[in-house]
Design a protein around this motif. Structure first.
Motif, mmCIF file in Angstrom:
data_model
loop_
_atom_site.group_PDB
_atom_site.id
_atom_site.type_symbol
_atom_site.label_atom_id
_atom_site.label_comp_id
_atom_site.label_asym_id
_atom_site.label_seq_id
_atom_site.Cartn_x
_atom_site.Cartn_y
_atom_site.Cartn_z
ATOM 1 N N SER A 7 0.825 -1.205 0.000
ATOM 2 C CA SER A 7 0.000 0.000 0.000
ATOM 3 C C SER A 7 0.863 1.262 0.000
ATOM 4 N N LEU A 8 1.944 1.231 0.790
ATOM 5 C CA LEU A 8 2.847 2.386 0.839
ATOM 6 C C LEU A 8 3.565 2.572 -0.491
ATOM 7 N N LEU A 9 3.976 1.473 -1.128
ATOM 8 C CA LEU A 9 4.609 1.578 -2.444
ATOM 9 C C LEU A 9 3.643 2.152 -3.474
ATOM 10 N N ALA A 10 2.397 1.688 -3.439
ATOM 11 C CA ALA A 10 1.401 2.184 -4.383
ATOM 12 C C ALA A 10 1.177 3.686 -4.195
ATOM 13 N N ASP A 11 1.086 4.113 -2.935
ATOM 14 C CA ASP A 11 0.915 5.549 -2.660
ATOM 15 C C ASP A 11 2.096 6.346 -3.211
ATOM 16 N N TYR A 12 3.291 5.792 -3.044
ATOM 17 C CA TYR A 12 4.489 6.495 -3.527
ATOM 18 C C TYR A 12 4.456 6.629 -5.051
ATOM 19 N N LEU A 13 4.086 5.581 -5.746
ATOM 20 C CA LEU A 13 4.077 5.610 -7.207
ATOM 21 C C LEU A 13 2.999 6.534 -7.747
ATOM 22 N N VAL A 14 1.870 6.607 -7.053
ATOM 23 C CA VAL A 14 0.830 7.557 -7.466
ATOM 24 C C VAL A 14 1.327 8.990 -7.317
ATOM 25 N N ALA A 15 2.056 9.236 -6.224
ATOM 26 C CA ALA A 15 2.577 10.582 -5.980
ATOM 27 C C ALA A 15 3.767 10.920 -6.874
ATOM 28 N N HIS A 16 4.421 9.892 -7.446
ATOM 29 C CA HIS A 16 5.600 10.097 -8.302
ATOM 30 C C HIS A 16 5.381 9.320 -9.600
ATOM 31 N N PRO A 17 4.541 9.843 -10.512
ATOM 32 C CA PRO A 17 4.177 9.085 -11.718
ATOM 33 C C PRO A 17 5.343 8.821 -12.661
ATOM 34 N N GLY A 18 6.463 9.512 -12.490
ATOM 35 C CA GLY A 18 7.625 9.268 -13.336
ATOM 36 C C GLY A 18 8.574 8.231 -12.771
ATOM 37 N N ALA A 19 8.291 7.733 -11.563
ATOM 38 C CA ALA A 19 9.197 6.787 -10.902
ATOM 39 C C ALA A 19 9.009 5.379 -11.455
ATOM 40 N N LEU A 20 10.078 4.623 -11.466
ATOM 41 C CA LEU A 20 10.051 3.225 -11.866
ATOM 42 C C LEU A 20 10.612 2.376 -10.737
ATOM 43 N N LEU A 21 9.859 1.351 -10.357
ATOM 44 C CA LEU A 21 10.306 0.422 -9.317
ATOM 45 C C LEU A 21 10.577 -0.942 -9.936
ATOM 46 N N LYS A 52 16.636 -14.293 6.761
ATOM 47 C CA LYS A 52 16.803 -12.882 6.418
ATOM 48 C C LYS A 52 17.079 -12.687 4.928
ATOM 49 N N ASN A 53 17.713 -13.680 4.326
ATOM 50 C CA ASN A 53 18.057 -13.556 2.907
ATOM 51 C C ASN A 53 16.864 -13.784 1.989
ATOM 52 N N ARG A 54 15.843 -14.474 2.454
ATOM 53 C CA ARG A 54 14.654 -14.707 1.638
ATOM 54 C C ARG A 54 13.768 -13.469 1.697
ATOM 55 N N ARG A 55 13.753 -12.714 0.628
ATOM 56 C CA ARG A 55 13.063 -11.426 0.669
ATOM 57 C C ARG A 55 12.796 -10.923 -0.745
ATOM 58 N N VAL A 56 11.948 -9.892 -0.842
ATOM 59 C CA VAL A 56 11.770 -9.132 -2.070
ATOM 60 C C VAL A 56 12.069 -7.679 -1.738
ATOM 61 N N GLU A 57 12.867 -7.041 -2.571
ATOM 62 C CA GLU A 57 13.211 -5.634 -2.369
ATOM 63 C C GLU A 57 12.643 -4.790 -3.495
ATOM 64 N N ALA A 58 12.252 -3.564 -3.158
ATOM 65 C CA ALA A 58 11.844 -2.577 -4.165
ATOM 66 C C ALA A 58 13.037 -1.680 -4.435
ATOM 67 N N VAL A 59 13.451 -1.597 -5.679
ATOM 68 C CA VAL A 59 14.608 -0.794 -6.088
ATOM 69 C C VAL A 59 14.106 0.362 -6.939
ATOM 70 N N LEU A 60 14.488 1.569 -6.564
ATOM 71 C CA LEU A 60 13.984 2.782 -7.210
ATOM 72 C C LEU A 60 14.930 3.215 -8.327
ATOM 73 N N ALA A 61 14.371 3.392 -9.516
ATOM 74 C CA ALA A 61 15.134 3.919 -10.639
ATOM 75 C C ALA A 61 14.944 5.432 -10.690
ATOM 76 N N SER A 62 15.789 6.105 -11.420
ATOM 77 C CA SER A 62 15.695 7.558 -11.537
ATOM 78 C C SER A 62 14.374 7.937 -12.190
ATOM 79 N N PRO A 63 13.746 9.012 -11.687
ATOM 80 C CA PRO A 63 12.486 9.461 -12.299
ATOM 81 C C PRO A 63 12.676 9.773 -13.774
ATOM 82 N N ARG A 64 11.659 9.413 -14.579
ATOM 83 C CA ARG A 64 11.746 9.671 -16.007
ATOM 84 C C ARG A 64 11.230 11.060 -16.339
#
Length: 308
Positions: free
Chosen positions: A219-233, A296-308
């Motif tokens: 939910s927090l990731l979705a909110d972030y992407l809505v607020a930053h429409p040029g961001a790529l995760l 601890k190693n079993r995980r999924v990470e969100a990696v932020l690319a530069s805004p387009r």
């Protein structure tokens, strides 16, 4: 465990001649969130998740929830044991207590009310829970204690149900804590570090499919992407080192794609803002020689690319 000056008042309005009981939290504890609900019903857990349901006892009172983050290396058990002992010293009697899978694991965790990430983090394989009661001067009083930790911090949530407090714990106190070095929010950590591990995700056993649940991090990731429409995760999957590299890379990518699919399906995120990849066990954050490290190693990470 070394106790600091921070203390939690369980009843804020003592009668004449009575001292207000308190719980001392260890040094490094920072209040991360809270809520107050005046005089409502509360389903108090009295047993583990069994046969598709959680046994509860209906109690009434003001419900005050508070969460803390705790810097340091104390284990979940060390944090829990110290706080449990203090509750017993304050005349609370345990009703029910359990640990992780014995509580009911995923089902128990999502049947109880917890403050959302990043206020409260719960590792589904490493948490302890207690419900307790006592007879206070103002009537019956109940508490629930939930303790867990991430790879770097401990987390504590205490809920109190009882007579209305004259000095309730307010959400504003958590906001004030941010100015005193409170750990960053998910969005802040993402922009500061470029990546953030989604610690609350749970995958079905032996499967690449993301479990059903209201995952706060998504939910927090979705909110972030809505607020930053040029961001790529890019969602990047990671595994432990058991099995072949090829199999682990395939599994980690499938899990990352499962997260992408959930963000699109349930949160309406644009597919153009998302990508998925998997690196297997090539980027560990702990040793694969221990079960704790592999977890601890079993995980999924969100990696932020530069805004387009």
């Amino acid at each position: 465990m070394k106790a600091g000056a921070l203390a939690l008042c369980l009843i804020a309005a003592p009668l004449a001649g009575n001292a207000a009981p308190t719980l001392s939290l260890p040094e490094g504890a920072v209040e991360s969130g809270g809520s107050v609900a005046p005089m409502e019903g509360f389903a108090l857990p009295v047993g583990p998740w069994t046969n598709g349901e959680l046994p509860t006892r209906a109690v009434q009172g003001q419900v005050t929830r508070t969460a803390w983050r705790i810097e340091g290396t104390e284990t979940t058990m060390q944090l829990f044991a110290a706080l449990r002992s203090q509750l017993l010293e304050e005349d609370f009697t345990p009703i029910f207590e359990c640990q992780a899978s014995a509580c009911g694991g995923f089902d128990f965790r999502y049947a109880i009310h917890t403050l959302p990430e990043p206020q409260m983090h719960v590792d589904l394989g490493d948490f302890l829970y207690l419900s307790a009661e006592r007879q206070a001067a103002t009537g019956p009083e109940f508490v629930t204690l939930l303790v867990s930790r991430s790879s770097q911090q401990g987390f504590v949530q205490l809920s109190r149900i009882g007579a209305a407090e004259t000095r309730p714990i307010a959400i504003a106190r958590a906001v004030a804590a941010a100015a005193k070095g409170q750990p960053p929010s998910l969005a802040e950590a993402l922009e500061r570090d470029g990546a953030v591990a989604l610690e609350d995700l749970v995958f079905q056993t032996g499967s690449s499919q993301l479990g059903e649940g209201d995952f706060a991090s998504l939910s927090l990731l979705a909110d972030y992407l809505v607020a930053h429409p040029g961001a790529l995760l890019t969602l990047v999957g990671h595994t432990d080192a058991e099995g072949s590299l090829a199999a682990n890379i395939a599994l980690s990518e499938k899990r990352a794609r499962s997260v992408v699919d959930r963000l699109i399906r349930d949160f309406g995120v644009s597919p153009a803002q998302l990508a998925a990849d998997g690196v297997g066990y090539l980027a560990p954050r702990a040793s694969n020689l221990t079960e704790d490290g592999r977890r601890k190693n079993r995980r999924v990470e969100a990696v932020l690319a530069s805004p387009r």
